[in-house]
Every structure is written in C-alpha cells, then in structure tokens.
Design a protein around this motif. Sequence first.
Motif, PDB file in Angstrom:
ATOM      1  N   ALA A 127       0.824  -1.213   0.000  1.00  0.00           N
ATOM      2  CA  ALA A 127       0.000   0.000   0.000  1.00  0.00           C
ATOM      3  C   ALA A 127       0.855   1.260   0.000  1.00  0.00           C
ATOM      4  O   ALA A 127       1.924   1.310   0.623  1.00  0.00           O
ATOM      5  N   THR A 128       0.350   2.267  -0.710  1.00  0.00           N
ATOM      6  CA  THR A 128       0.871   3.624  -0.647  1.00  0.00           C
ATOM      7  C   THR A 128      -0.302   4.532  -0.298  1.00  0.00           C
ATOM      8  O   THR A 128      -1.414   4.065  -0.042  1.00  0.00           O
ATOM      9  N   GLN A 129      -0.062   5.845  -0.327  1.00  0.00           N
ATOM     10  CA  GLN A 129      -1.165   6.773  -0.083  1.00  0.00           C
ATOM     11  C   GLN A 129      -2.196   6.744  -1.211  1.00  0.00           C
ATOM     12  O   GLN A 129      -3.359   7.085  -0.982  1.00  0.00           O
ATOM     13  N   THR A 130      -1.775   6.352  -2.399  1.00  0.00           N
ATOM     14  CA  THR A 130      -2.651   6.474  -3.566  1.00  0.00           C
ATOM     15  C   THR A 130      -3.178   5.167  -4.120  1.00  0.00           C
ATOM     16  O   THR A 130      -4.095   5.172  -4.933  1.00  0.00           O
ATOM     17  N   LYS A 131      -2.609   4.026  -3.702  1.00  0.00           N
ATOM     18  CA  LYS A 131      -3.100   2.757  -4.243  1.00  0.00           C
ATOM     19  C   LYS A 131      -2.701   1.593  -3.349  1.00  0.00           C
ATOM     20  O   LYS A 131      -1.813   1.707  -2.501  1.00  0.00           O
ATOM     21  N   THR A 132      -3.376   0.489  -3.555  1.00  0.00           N
ATOM     22  CA  THR A 132      -3.023  -0.777  -2.927  1.00  0.00           C
ATOM     23  C   THR A 132      -2.971  -1.847  -3.996  1.00  0.00           C
ATOM     24  O   THR A 132      -3.658  -1.762  -5.018  1.00  0.00           O
ATOM     25  N   ASN A 133      -2.162  -2.870  -3.778  1.00  0.00           N
ATOM     26  CA  ASN A 133      -2.190  -4.026  -4.674  1.00  0.00           C
ATOM     27  C   ASN A 133      -1.922  -5.284  -3.860  1.00  0.00           C
ATOM     28  O   ASN A 133      -1.164  -5.258  -2.890  1.00  0.00           O
ATOM     29  N   ALA A 134      -2.592  -6.352  -4.225  1.00  0.00           N
ATOM     30  CA  ALA A 134      -2.459  -7.627  -3.516  1.00  0.00           C
ATOM     31  C   ALA A 134      -2.184  -8.723  -4.529  1.00  0.00           C
ATOM     32  O   ALA A 134      -2.590  -8.633  -5.690  1.00  0.00           O
ATOM     33  N   GLY A 135      -1.485  -9.754  -4.096  1.00  0.00           N
ATOM     34  CA  GLY A 135      -1.136 -10.822  -5.024  1.00  0.00           C
ATOM     35  C   GLY A 135      -1.026 -12.169  -4.339  1.00  0.00           C
ATOM     36  O   GLY A 135      -0.922 -12.257  -3.113  1.00  0.00           O
ATOM     37  N   TRP A 136      -1.052 -13.214  -5.143  1.00  0.00           N
ATOM     38  CA  TRP A 136      -0.852 -14.560  -4.608  1.00  0.00           C
ATOM     39  C   TRP A 136      -0.161 -15.424  -5.643  1.00  0.00           C
ATOM     40  O   TRP A 136      -0.265 -15.185  -6.848  1.00  0.00           O
ATOM     41  N   SER A 137       0.568 -16.393  -5.160  1.00  0.00           N
ATOM     42  CA  SER A 137       1.252 -17.335  -6.048  1.00  0.00           C
ATOM     43  C   SER A 137       1.304 -18.694  -5.369  1.00  0.00           C
ATOM     44  O   SER A 137       1.154 -18.800  -4.146  1.00  0.00           O
ATOM     45  N   TYR A 138       1.504 -19.734  -6.172  1.00  0.00           N
ATOM     46  CA  TYR A 138       1.574 -21.076  -5.603  1.00  0.00           C
ATOM     47  C   TYR A 138       2.432 -21.952  -6.500  1.00  0.00           C
ATOM     48  O   TYR A 138       2.668 -21.638  -7.670  1.00  0.00           O
ATOM     49  N   GLY A 139       2.879 -23.056  -5.957  1.00  0.00           N
ATOM     50  CA  GLY A 139       3.602 -24.060  -6.729  1.00  0.00           C
ATOM     51  C   GLY A 139       3.305 -25.441  -6.182  1.00  0.00           C
ATOM     52  O   GLY A 139       2.989 -25.613  -5.001  1.00  0.00           O
ATOM     53  N   GLY A 140       3.408 -26.441  -7.027  1.00  0.00           N
ATOM     54  CA  GLY A 140       3.234 -27.815  -6.575  1.00  0.00           C
ATOM     55  C   GLY A 140       1.825 -28.171  -6.181  1.00  0.00           C
ATOM     56  O   GLY A 140       1.614 -28.868  -5.178  1.00  0.00           O
ATOM     57  N   LEU A 141       0.842 -27.730  -6.960  1.00  0.00           N
ATOM     58  CA  LEU A 141      -0.564 -28.033  -6.667  1.00  0.00           C
ATOM     59  C   LEU A 141      -0.933 -29.410  -7.203  1.00  0.00           C
ATOM     60  O   LEU A 141      -0.657 -29.738  -8.357  1.00  0.00           O
ATOM     61  N   SER A 142      -1.600 -30.220  -6.368  1.00  0.00           N
ATOM     62  CA  SER A 142      -2.134 -31.510  -6.809  1.00  0.00           C
ATOM     63  C   SER A 142      -3.463 -31.767  -6.128  1.00  0.00           C
ATOM     64  O   SER A 142      -3.756 -31.202  -5.082  1.00  0.00           O
ATOM     65  N   GLY A 143      -4.278 -32.605  -6.743  1.00  0.00           N
ATOM     66  CA  GLY A 143      -5.604 -32.902  -6.225  1.00  0.00           C
ATOM     67  C   GLY A 143      -6.667 -31.956  -6.732  1.00  0.00           C
ATOM     68  O   GLY A 143      -7.865 -32.163  -6.499  1.00  0.00           O
ATOM     69  N   ILE A 144      -6.255 -30.910  -7.438  1.00  0.00           N
ATOM     70  CA  ILE A 144      -7.155 -29.934  -8.041  1.00  0.00           C
ATOM     71  C   ILE A 144      -6.712 -29.724  -9.479  1.00  0.00           C
ATOM     72  O   ILE A 144      -5.507 -29.616  -9.753  1.00  0.00           O
ATOM     73  N   ALA A 145      -7.666 -29.668 -10.399  1.00  0.00           N
ATOM     74  CA  ALA A 145      -7.339 -29.468 -11.804  1.00  0.00           C
ATOM     75  C   ALA A 145      -6.618 -28.140 -12.011  1.00  0.00           C
ATOM     76  O   ALA A 145      -6.751 -27.205 -11.209  1.00  0.00           O
ATOM     77  N   ALA A 146      -5.842 -28.047 -13.086  1.00  0.00           N
ATOM     78  CA  ALA A 146      -5.103 -26.830 -13.399  1.00  0.00           C
ATOM     79  C   ALA A 146      -6.041 -25.626 -13.446  1.00  0.00           C
ATOM     80  O   ALA A 146      -7.167 -25.705 -13.953  1.00  0.00           O
ATOM     81  N   LEU A 147      -5.594 -24.526 -12.906  1.00  0.00           N
ATOM     82  CA  LEU A 147      -6.414 -23.315 -12.849  1.00  0.00           C
ATOM     83  C   LEU A 147      -6.348 -22.551 -14.165  1.00  0.00           C
ATOM     84  O   LEU A 147      -5.345 -22.614 -14.880  1.00  0.00           O
ATOM     85  N   PRO A 148      -7.410 -21.804 -14.492  1.00  0.00           N
ATOM     86  CA  PRO A 148      -7.390 -20.993 -15.715  1.00  0.00           C
ATOM     87  C   PRO A 148      -6.442 -19.814 -15.558  1.00  0.00           C
ATOM     88  O   PRO A 148      -6.016 -19.472 -14.444  1.00  0.00           O
ATOM     89  N   ASN A 149      -6.103 -19.216 -16.669  1.00  0.00           N
ATOM     90  CA  ASN A 149      -5.230 -18.044 -16.676  1.00  0.00           C
ATOM     91  C   ASN A 149      -5.873 -16.965 -17.542  1.00  0.00           C
ATOM     92  O   ASN A 149      -5.964 -17.137 -18.744  1.00  0.00           O
TER      93      ASN A 149
END
Length: 213
Positions: A127-149
């Motif tokens: 965060a800054t005074q003028t904006k915020t940004n949030a993110g997520w990342s992952y690796g090694g996923l199994s048991g769930i089908a590949a996610l869309p992009n």
Amino acid sequence: MDLKRTIPALTVMMLIFSAAPALADNPAGVAHLGSADFTKGGTNIKVPVQGKCDVDGPTTKTAAAVSKTGVTFGGGSSSCTTTVTDPNTDTTTTASKAEGKNFDLSALVSEKGPRVKIGSYKVTCDATQTKTNAGWSYGGLSGIAALPNPVPINHTVPLKKSDGTVLANAVFNIQNVPGDGSIGLTMLRIDFLPASKITGSVTVGHAACSPTP
C-alpha cells in the motif's frame, strides 16, 4: 488487474489494483498462512491462524509445521513492514507478505475424495497513499485441476468422488474490495459440503491492506 505466470508452470501470481479514498474497511496491513476449523466424525479439528503478522505488531512471525487429523500446514513465515518514504510529511508505504509450504488436506480421502496438496504459496499486500495491490502465487498443486489463466474472482473448483459426487468446493482468489481503496485477498478457501460428512472450512493464504495515511 494483471496475471503473471512464471516457471515452473504451476506457479501463478495475481495482482489487483485500486484507488484510495480516505478511510478503509480492511486493516492497515496483515498477512497469514491460513487456518482450519471443521468437524469430522463428531470431532472438531481446529488450526488457529498460522503465522499472522500486522504492521501494528507483531511485524514478523514464524510458524512451525502443524498437523491435525485431516490437514497439515507445513509452516512458514510472514512480515508486515512500514517504510517512511518522506520524513518531512510522515509519508509511508506498507508491505505485508506470508509464505507457506507443504499444505496437505487429507480430510476427503476417507470419503474417496482427492488429497489436496500445495508445495509452496505466497500472499502479499502492498500500500501507498494512492493505491493498494495484492497478489498470490503457488507451486506444486495436486488434487485440483489446473487453474485458468487468468484466475477469475471466486473461482470455484468442485472436489469430487470418482462417481461425480461433490464433497467440497475449493474457492480461489477471494477478494474483499469495498471501494475505499483497501484490499483483502484470500488465495484459497475449501468449503466442505454435506456429502463429505464434514462441516466447516479451511483457508490457505490471506493478506489485506489499506492506503497509508
């Protein structure tokens, strides 16, 4: 909104941007690895929020691996920092981050459902005074089908038995964007359904922040 894919192929990063009105509904800056609260076979399984940091303190946190019946969080760390960018005006920025590893949900296996594993994951909120940004990342996923992009907001993947019975829903990219410049982001929440004979949910990776004063 921007989605970036990096090597290896099962690693993604989601970024969200917003403007910054005066007051915010989300906290100034927090991040944690996740938590669990579900009941199976009459037994409540509870894992409290793991490794939570806060720009108001504690600003860093380390979580050891914890394993309960049906779920394991492999540990990790978090940091929530404040940086003064202009001492004359007390202008600041914040950066909140949690990084976890070796998440394993086995609660559905006894009902012939999938074992869900995530080798590594990260959630951030800046965060800054003028904006915020949030993110997520992952690796090694199994048991769930590949996610869309890109991954849509509240992207829901049903977790099924081989006969098609849905035992739970895995909901990715859950966002709380109240329009005040703040952001709350949960990477994944798994909601158990009646067919699983389990009630409750499991959360993996959360961060939130608000524009700085």
